[in-house]
Motif scaffolding. Structure first.
Motif, PDB file in Angstrom:
ATOM      1  N   ARG A  77       0.845  -1.199   0.000  1.00 19.53           N
ATOM      2  CA  ARG A  77       0.000   0.000   0.000  1.00 19.53           C
ATOM      3  C   ARG A  77       0.884   1.255   0.000  1.00 19.53           C
ATOM      4  O   ARG A  77       0.609   2.205  -0.737  1.00 19.53           O
ATOM      5  CB  ARG A  77      -0.930  -0.008   1.209  1.00 19.53           C
ATOM      6  N   ARG A  78       1.920   1.237   0.817  1.00 24.59           N
ATOM      7  CA  ARG A  78       2.816   2.401   0.823  1.00 24.59           C
ATOM      8  C   ARG A  78       3.464   2.597  -0.541  1.00 24.59           C
ATOM      9  O   ARG A  78       3.586   3.728  -1.037  1.00 24.59           O
ATOM     10  CB  ARG A  78       3.897   2.216   1.884  1.00 24.59           C
ATOM     11  N   ALA A  79       3.904   1.481  -1.133  1.00 23.37           N
ATOM     12  CA  ALA A  79       4.565   1.586  -2.431  1.00 23.37           C
ATOM     13  C   ALA A  79       3.630   2.099  -3.502  1.00 23.37           C
ATOM     14  O   ALA A  79       4.071   2.694  -4.490  1.00 23.37           O
ATOM     15  CB  ALA A  79       5.136   0.219  -2.828  1.00 23.37           C
ATOM     16  N   ASN A  80       2.292   1.897  -3.315  1.00 20.70           N
ATOM     17  CA  ASN A  80       1.337   2.278  -4.342  1.00 20.70           C
ATOM     18  C   ASN A  80       0.548   3.531  -3.987  1.00 20.70           C
ATOM     19  O   ASN A  80      -0.449   3.849  -4.647  1.00 20.70           O
ATOM     20  CB  ASN A  80       0.387   1.119  -4.625  1.00 20.70           C
ATOM     21  N   LEU A  81       0.992   4.232  -2.947  1.00 16.80           N
ATOM     22  CA  LEU A  81       0.434   5.554  -2.703  1.00 16.80           C
ATOM     23  C   LEU A  81       0.875   6.485  -3.825  1.00 16.80           C
ATOM     24  O   LEU A  81       2.018   6.421  -4.276  1.00 16.80           O
ATOM     25  CB  LEU A  81       0.934   6.107  -1.373  1.00 16.80           C
ATOM     26  N   PRO A  82      -0.016   7.377  -4.263  1.00 15.90           N
ATOM     27  CA  PRO A  82       0.424   8.378  -5.242  1.00 15.90           C
ATOM     28  C   PRO A  82       1.535   9.230  -4.641  1.00 15.90           C
ATOM     29  O   PRO A  82       1.444   9.651  -3.485  1.00 15.90           O
ATOM     30  CB  PRO A  82      -0.841   9.209  -5.510  1.00 15.90           C
ATOM     31  N   ALA A  83       2.543   9.472  -5.396  1.00 19.07           N
ATOM     32  CA  ALA A  83       3.659  10.266  -4.898  1.00 19.07           C
ATOM     33  C   ALA A  83       3.253  11.728  -4.785  1.00 19.07           C
ATOM     34  O   ALA A  83       2.643  12.287  -5.699  1.00 19.07           O
ATOM     35  CB  ALA A  83       4.861  10.111  -5.823  1.00 19.07           C
ATOM     36  N   MET A  84       3.585  12.325  -3.659  1.00 23.01           N
ATOM     37  CA  MET A  84       3.275  13.736  -3.421  1.00 23.01           C
ATOM     38  C   MET A  84       4.378  14.602  -4.021  1.00 23.01           C
ATOM     39  O   MET A  84       5.540  14.501  -3.640  1.00 23.01           O
ATOM     40  CB  MET A  84       3.178  13.995  -1.912  1.00 23.01           C
ATOM     41  N   THR A  85       3.989  15.499  -4.950  1.00 22.49           N
ATOM     42  CA  THR A  85       4.943  16.442  -5.511  1.00 22.49           C
ATOM     43  C   THR A  85       4.933  17.726  -4.681  1.00 22.49           C
ATOM     44  O   THR A  85       4.089  17.921  -3.789  1.00 22.49           O
ATOM     45  CB  THR A  85       4.598  16.764  -6.962  1.00 22.49           C
ATOM     46  N   ALA A  86       5.848  18.631  -4.989  1.00 27.63           N
ATOM     47  CA  ALA A  86       5.875  19.927  -4.316  1.00 27.63           C
ATOM     48  C   ALA A  86       4.586  20.698  -4.586  1.00 27.63           C
ATOM     49  O   ALA A  86       4.049  21.382  -3.699  1.00 27.63           O
ATOM     50  CB  ALA A  86       7.084  20.737  -4.781  1.00 27.63           C
ATOM     51  N   SER A  87       4.063  20.566  -5.795  1.00 19.93           N
ATOM     52  CA  SER A  87       2.792  21.238  -6.133  1.00 19.93           C
ATOM     53  C   SER A  87       1.644  20.667  -5.319  1.00 19.93           C
ATOM     54  O   SER A  87       0.741  21.398  -4.870  1.00 19.93           O
ATOM     55  CB  SER A  87       2.510  21.092  -7.628  1.00 19.93           C
ATOM     56  N   ASP A  88       1.703  19.318  -5.113  1.00 20.68           N
ATOM     57  CA  ASP A  88       0.657  18.687  -4.304  1.00 20.68           C
ATOM     58  C   ASP A  88       0.699  19.195  -2.877  1.00 20.68           C
ATOM     59  O   ASP A  88      -0.343  19.474  -2.260  1.00 20.68           O
ATOM     60  CB  ASP A  88       0.810  17.172  -4.328  1.00 20.68           C
ATOM     61  N   GLU A  89       1.907  19.318  -2.332  1.00 19.77           N
ATOM     62  CA  GLU A  89       2.023  19.805  -0.959  1.00 19.77           C
ATOM     63  C   GLU A  89       1.518  21.242  -0.866  1.00 19.77           C
ATOM     64  O   GLU A  89       0.845  21.621   0.100  1.00 19.77           O
ATOM     65  CB  GLU A  89       3.495  19.724  -0.514  1.00 19.77           C
ATOM     66  N   ALA A  90       1.813  22.066  -1.864  1.00 20.09           N
ATOM     67  CA  ALA A  90       1.318  23.449  -1.868  1.00 20.09           C
ATOM     68  C   ALA A  90      -0.208  23.469  -1.951  1.00 20.09           C
ATOM     69  O   ALA A  90      -0.883  24.292  -1.295  1.00 20.09           O
ATOM     70  CB  ALA A  90       1.934  24.208  -3.037  1.00 20.09           C
ATOM     71  N   MET A  91      -0.768  22.567  -2.755  1.00 19.15           N
ATOM     72  CA  MET A  91      -2.221  22.491  -2.886  1.00 19.15           C
ATOM     73  C   MET A  91      -2.863  22.118  -1.555  1.00 19.15           C
ATOM     74  O   MET A  91      -3.875  22.703  -1.128  1.00 19.15           O
ATOM     75  CB  MET A  91      -2.592  21.464  -3.952  1.00 19.15           C
ATOM     76  N   LEU A  92      -2.282  21.148  -0.853  1.00 18.35           N
ATOM     77  CA  LEU A  92      -2.854  20.728   0.430  1.00 18.35           C
ATOM     78  C   LEU A  92      -2.728  21.834   1.459  1.00 18.35           C
ATOM     79  O   LEU A  92      -3.628  22.022   2.309  1.00 18.35           O
ATOM     80  CB  LEU A  92      -2.174  19.456   0.915  1.00 18.35           C
ATOM     81  N   ARG A  93      -1.625  22.588   1.418  1.00 17.41           N
ATOM     82  CA  ARG A  93      -1.511  23.725   2.348  1.00 17.41           C
ATOM     83  C   ARG A  93      -2.578  24.769   2.046  1.00 17.41           C
ATOM     84  O   ARG A  93      -3.155  25.373   2.970  1.00 17.41           O
ATOM     85  CB  ARG A  93      -0.112  24.342   2.236  1.00 17.41           C
ATOM     86  N   LEU A  94      -2.844  24.979   0.765  1.00 20.29           N
ATOM     87  CA  LEU A  94      -3.905  25.925   0.396  1.00 20.29           C
ATOM     88  C   LEU A  94      -5.241  25.499   0.986  1.00 20.29           C
ATOM     89  O   LEU A  94      -5.980  26.312   1.580  1.00 20.29           O
ATOM     90  CB  LEU A  94      -4.014  26.016  -1.129  1.00 20.29           C
ATOM     91  N   LEU A  95      -5.567  24.224   0.831  1.00 17.27           N
ATOM     92  CA  LEU A  95      -6.874  23.728   1.241  1.00 17.27           C
ATOM     93  C   LEU A  95      -7.006  23.569   2.746  1.00 17.27           C
ATOM     94  O   LEU A  95      -8.127  23.661   3.285  1.00 17.27           O
ATOM     95  CB  LEU A  95      -7.164  22.396   0.554  1.00 17.27           C
ATOM     96  N   THR A  96      -5.902  23.314   3.451  1.00 13.88           N
ATOM     97  CA  THR A  96      -5.998  23.040   4.896  1.00 13.88           C
ATOM     98  C   THR A  96      -5.533  24.216   5.754  1.00 13.88           C
ATOM     99  O   THR A  96      -5.797  24.225   6.963  1.00 13.88           O
ATOM    100  CB  THR A  96      -5.175  21.802   5.253  1.00 13.88           C
ATOM    101  N   GLU A  97      -4.878  25.207   5.148  1.00 17.09           N
ATOM    102  CA  GLU A  97      -4.352  26.332   5.943  1.00 17.09           C
ATOM    103  C   GLU A  97      -4.810  27.671   5.369  1.00 17.09           C
ATOM    104  O   GLU A  97      -5.466  28.472   6.059  1.00 17.09           O
ATOM    105  CB  GLU A  97      -2.820  26.258   5.991  1.00 17.09           C
ATOM    106  N   ASP A  98      -4.475  27.954   4.101  1.00 18.91           N
ATOM    107  CA  ASP A  98      -4.772  29.281   3.543  1.00 18.91           C
ATOM    108  C   ASP A  98      -6.271  29.487   3.354  1.00 18.91           C
ATOM    109  O   ASP A  98      -6.832  30.533   3.740  1.00 18.91           O
ATOM    110  CB  ASP A  98      -4.063  29.442   2.190  1.00 18.91           C
ATOM    111  N   ALA A  99      -6.946  28.520   2.732  1.00 22.11           N
ATOM    112  CA  ALA A  99      -8.391  28.666   2.474  1.00 22.11           C
ATOM    113  C   ALA A  99      -9.194  28.795   3.761  1.00 22.11           C
ATOM    114  O   ALA A  99     -10.082  29.658   3.871  1.00 22.11           O
ATOM    115  CB  ALA A  99      -8.894  27.508   1.625  1.00 22.11           C
ATOM    116  N   PRO A 100      -8.936  27.974   4.811  1.00 23.21           N
ATOM    117  CA  PRO A 100      -9.699  28.151   6.050  1.00 23.21           C
ATOM    118  C   PRO A 100      -9.524  29.541   6.654  1.00 23.21           C
ATOM    119  O   PRO A 100     -10.475  30.101   7.236  1.00 23.21           O
ATOM    120  CB  PRO A 100      -9.120  27.061   6.964  1.00 23.21           C
ATOM    121  N   ARG A 101      -8.303  30.140   6.536  1.00 23.63           N
ATOM    122  CA  ARG A 101      -8.124  31.500   7.075  1.00 23.63           C
ATOM    123  C   ARG A 101      -8.979  32.498   6.295  1.00 23.63           C
ATOM    124  O   ARG A 101      -9.619  33.395   6.862  1.00 23.63           O
ATOM    125  CB  ARG A 101      -6.652  31.895   7.004  1.00 23.63           C
TER     126      ARG A 101
END
Length: 886
Positions: A77-101
């Motif tokens: 399962r770990r090996a088949n997780l989609p790999a997180m790119t830098a853009s993905d991490e930025a997107m998640l920060r947007l959705l979990t930190e910037d957007a809620p503010r």
């Protein structure tokens, strides 16, 4: 902000809240998958254990059970997780930190609070709303919602069937136990490879435990022999030794005045020394301390010796304990197998009924197949232990000395197992480079089909031959090269190989048959003599060890060319094929080339020229480059090291009795001198060599030989007399006192030679065996003789060395006296001088030597050249003497 704008912002806020929750779930899911995989890795690592080989880590083994497939699933399962790119991490920060503010800031203008909100808060809300609009547009335009779905879905069908333990080896799983390593690949070993291992290890442990009390009793008896010998040495050690041990700081005169004269007497007195006049408590303690230090040093350096000339009670007790241990042993000859069992023993605690596989991870250069081989060795040894039990200790002969004298090598092997006979580790390795030594140490050696116990240096030689496949074993005569080769054949038999061939001189065929049948479970076939056809057919049909001769190969060669499964060829006395043009060499070399493995045995790889040695090396390793322009010994030995192993007696047989060599220079009698002068005038070199003995009773050499025989009888010894010349042997057979056996010459059939040696060995003291040095000096074991007489110097130093080694070899229990009968002012003296160069040549190139430079061409002499030089020198000397007398 009008109503329409507020509705639009509410829809954006709802989208961002939905995406934010999805992002939070994604992060939690990814973390849980990584955490489960990490926990699984820690669990596997905690269950793993290290298996060693030669004292060094070799493999890490992880036992796997059926329910461990869940662990594999976590890693998968770990090996088949989609790999997180830098853009993905930025997107998640947007959705979990910037957007809620931003949502928090826009909230007051979206409900009734807008009527009570000040202008500043409204301005901030408007700014946040514009940010949400902008981010929403960008997020949807770049496919953000779709990417969220991708990050929440495995890249492959995780639940698909076929995901088993083999998946652990997939680099994509990034299992920390196997990732990022070099060397042999890890393997998954299924249950069939280790089934019954725990039971086999337990059976071996029980067998060893049942022998433990007898082994311990033998060891205690050995310690008593050592203590008694140390005590005897201290009883003879004068008080001056205490002075030296204390750097003369002790005043010992009070001890001498009290009649205490040896170190042992000081120990006997103990602290009662302080009662002596002039000795206080402190002085007594210092004296005792020095004496105890000397005792410990003496004890540590005292070997356990078995002296047949003084059969002390403690030595007899040791022999009886050794015989009892040997009688009850089920593990005789299994030292290599027991070593494998000890290495695998940790597996007993982790392999259970639910263990279905093993993950084997090499930690060095040893492949996982090496572990599987060790498991097979242990299981086969356990099967042997389930066979008939050995005889009980009560059946041991009443006089253990009789058994010892009949098979001394077995007793010395037991002493070696108990640690009383040690070997120089560096000497055991010969002149091998470190990388080969390491590979040899890592090589397993199965003792399943071997019944003899191997000494450490013998085991090393067998494993060297297995690692290097085609080799020359050049151990000095008497070290047991045939047993080393036999250990290789026995190991190969345990691997499923069936057909082995020994090529040897006719004189030692019987000895090889005895070695095979007496020290292994292999079947021997005598393909020599009248029954050779029947034996050859039986060998081809059933397998085993075929023992044949160089001459018989001419008859057998056509049939052997049809054989396709020849596992190993052993060539004994391999220096006999040094000439590459000889027919025997061509036939033998063809078999060496066609066989999977080959072992050339010779204690004398170099007799005349370095080229002969190079020829032997080329037969087993034609790929080796031996520089013909640089003939320094060090360079030569380094170049042939991958194919050549040599150890010398003094380096590995520490228990070997003393070899006493006496050059007896005798004047010529008048009859000797007259016969000699005639031979010189004729220029007959061979007649010159015999002249000093052909006069029989009038010969000084013969008279001295008769004296040696009588002295040997008085000293309860047997004598073997060597000469190159049959006429001399016939004369001695008629002239010598006591029972005389022989002459043993090249014309005596091989089986009769062994019978002659057996009769001589069972004869009374003072018995004499007269033998032609080129026949009796090769291959035969004549340990019953402890006096060797060589009637004339030989043209090759190796010829004499071989002859002496017939008696001075492993298993000899008496000191060996070698008498060389030499005539003064004669051909003997010239030969001794000229042959000295040959001896240096052999030492430089064939023995392990520290000499760095040599000019071998300066001492390479053919026999014809040597004869011409000697005859010319003797003619000149006698002519000069004649002119001086006139």
């Amino acid at each position: 902000m009008n109503k329409t704008e507020r509705e639009q912002i509410r829809r954006l806020v709802a989208d961002f809240k939905q995406w934010g929750q999805r992002a939070e779930d994604l992060r939690a899911w990814h973390h849980a998958v990584h955490q489960a995989a990490a926990d699984s890795e820690r669990h596997l690592h905690s269950r793993s254990l290290e298996i060693t080989r030669a004292g060094q880590p070799a493999w890490r083994v992880v036992p796997l059970e059926t329910n461990d497939t869940g662990i594999v699933m976590h890693l998968w399962r770990r090996a088949n997780l989609p790999a997180m790119t830098a853009s993905d991490e930025a997107m998640l920060r947007l959705l979990t930190e910037d957007a809620p503010r931003a949502i928090a800031e826009v909230g007051p203008v979206l409900d009734v609070r807008r009527f009570f909100t000040g202008s500043a808060r409204k301005q901030s809300a408007d700014t946040a709303a514009k940010l949400l609009q902008l981010r929403h547009a960008v997020f949807t335009r770049v496919g953000g919602p779709e990417r969220l779905e991708q990050l929440g879905t495995f890249t492959t069908a995780v639940g698909a069937p076929g995901i088993g333990f083999d998946a652990l080896l997939n680099p994509a799983l990034r299992l920390n136990l196997v990732a990022g390593r070099t060397g042999p690949d890890p393997e998954i070993v299924d249950q069939s490879a280790f089934a019954g291992l725990s039971e086999a290890l337990a059976a071996i442990a029980r067998a060893v435990a049942s022998e433990a009390s007898y082994r311990l009793a033998a060891r205690d008896a050995g310690e008593k022999v050592r203590r008694a010998e140390a005590q005897r040495l201290l009883q003879e050690m004068p008080m001056d030794a205490l002075k030296a041990a204390t750097r003369e700081r002790l005043r010992l005169s009070p001890l001498s005045q009290a009649g205490i004269n040896t170190v042992q007497e000081v120990l006997n007195c103990g602290m009662s020394l302080q009662t002596l006049p002039g000795v206080g408590e402190m002085s007594a303690r210092r004296m005792l301390g020095a004496a105890q230090t000397l005792w410990q040093t003496t004890y540590d350096e005292t070997p356990v010796r078995i002296d047949i000339n003084s059969r002390r009670p403690e030595t007899t007790h040791l022999l009886r304990r050794l015989a009892e241990w040997d009688a009850c042993r089920q593990t005789r000859g299994a030292s290599a197998d027991l070593e494998r069992a000890a290495e695998l023993d940790p597996l007993r605690t982790v392999i259970g009924g639910r263990t279905t596989h093993l993950l084997v991870i090499p930690t060095r250069l040893l492949p996982a197949a090496g572990l599987r081989e060790s498991i097979q060795i242990v299981r086969r040894r356990a099967e042997l232990l389930r066979g008939p039990s050995p005889s009980s200790p009560g059946s041991v002969n009443a006089d253990p000395w009789d058994d010892f004298l009949s098979r001394p090598a077995d007793y010395f092997a037991m002493l070696s197992e108990l640690g009383f006979i040690t070997e120089d580790e560096n000497a055991v390795h010969g002149d091998l480079p470190e990388e080969i030594i390491k590979a040899v140490r890592d090589q397993a050696l199965s003792g399943e089909h071997l019944t003899a116990s191997l000494r450490g240096y013998q085991s090393f030689a067998a494993r060297f031959a297995l690692v290097q496949r085609k080799v020359i074993i050049g151990d000095e005569m008497g070290l047991g090269k045939s047993v080393e080769a036999l250990a290789v054949l026995a190991h190969l038999r345990s691997r499923g190989e069936t057909h082995f061939l020994v090529i040897c001189p006719a004189a030692v065929v019987t000895n090889w048959i005895r070695e095979v049948t007496g020290k292994s479970r292999l079947r021997a076939h005598r393909v020599h003599g009248p029954d050779r056809e029947r034996a050859a057919r039986a060998w081809v049909r059933d397998g085993g060890v075929a023992v044949t001769t160089y001459e018989t190969l001419a008859w057998w060669e056509p049939a052997l060319k049809e054989l396709r499964d020849l596992a190993c060829v052993v060539v004994d006395e391999a220096h006999l094929i040094k000439n590459p043009q000889a027919r025997r060499t061509i036939r033998t070399n063809d078999l060496i080339a066609r066989s999977d493995r080959a072992i050339l045995l010779t204690g004398t790889p170099l007799e005349n020229k370095v080229d002969e040695f190079r020829n032997l090396a080329s037969y087993v390793r034609p790929d080796l480059t031996v520089d013909a322009t640089d003939l320094s010994p060090r360079t030569f030995r380094r170049q042939i090291a991958p194919a050549y192993l040599r150890r010398n007696q003094e380096d590995v047989l520490t228990e070997l009795p003393e070899l006493i060599e006496i050059d007896e220079w005798l004047p010529m009698s008048a009859a000797d001198a007259s016969c000699y002068r005639v031979a010189v005038e004729r220029g007959n070199f061979m007649e010159m060599r015999q002249a000093a003995m052909l006069q029989g009773a009038r010969s000084e050499k013969v008279q001295r030989l008769i004296e040696i025989v009588r002295e040997a009888e008085e000293n309860e010894r047997r004598i073997i007399v060597f000469s190159y010349f049959r006429e001399i042997l016939n004369l001695l057979a008629r002239s010598l006192p006591g029972p005389v056996f022989g002459p043993l010459t090249g014309s005596v059939p091989a089986n009769q030679r062994q019978q002659m040696v057996d009769q001589f060995s069972s004869a009374k003291h003072g018995a004499v065996l007269v033998a032609q040095i080129v026949a009796g000096g090769v291959g035969l074991n004549i340990q019953s003789a402890s006096v060797v007489v060589i009637c004339e110097p030989q043209l090759k130093p190796t010829t004499e060395a071989q002859a002496i080694a017939r008696a001075h070899r492993m298993g000899q229990v008496q000191s060996v006296q070698v008498h060389r009968l030499l005539s003064e002012d004669s051909v003997d003296q010239r030969i001794v001088e000229l042959v000295a160069g040959k001896r240096r040549l052999f030492d430089d190139f064939a023995r392990v030597s520290d000499m760095a430079n040599s000019a071998p061409e300066a001492v390479d002499l053919s026999e014809a050249e040597l004869a011409r030089e000697v005859v010319a020198a003797e003619r000149q000397r006698l002519a000069g003497r004649a002119s001086a007398e006139t």
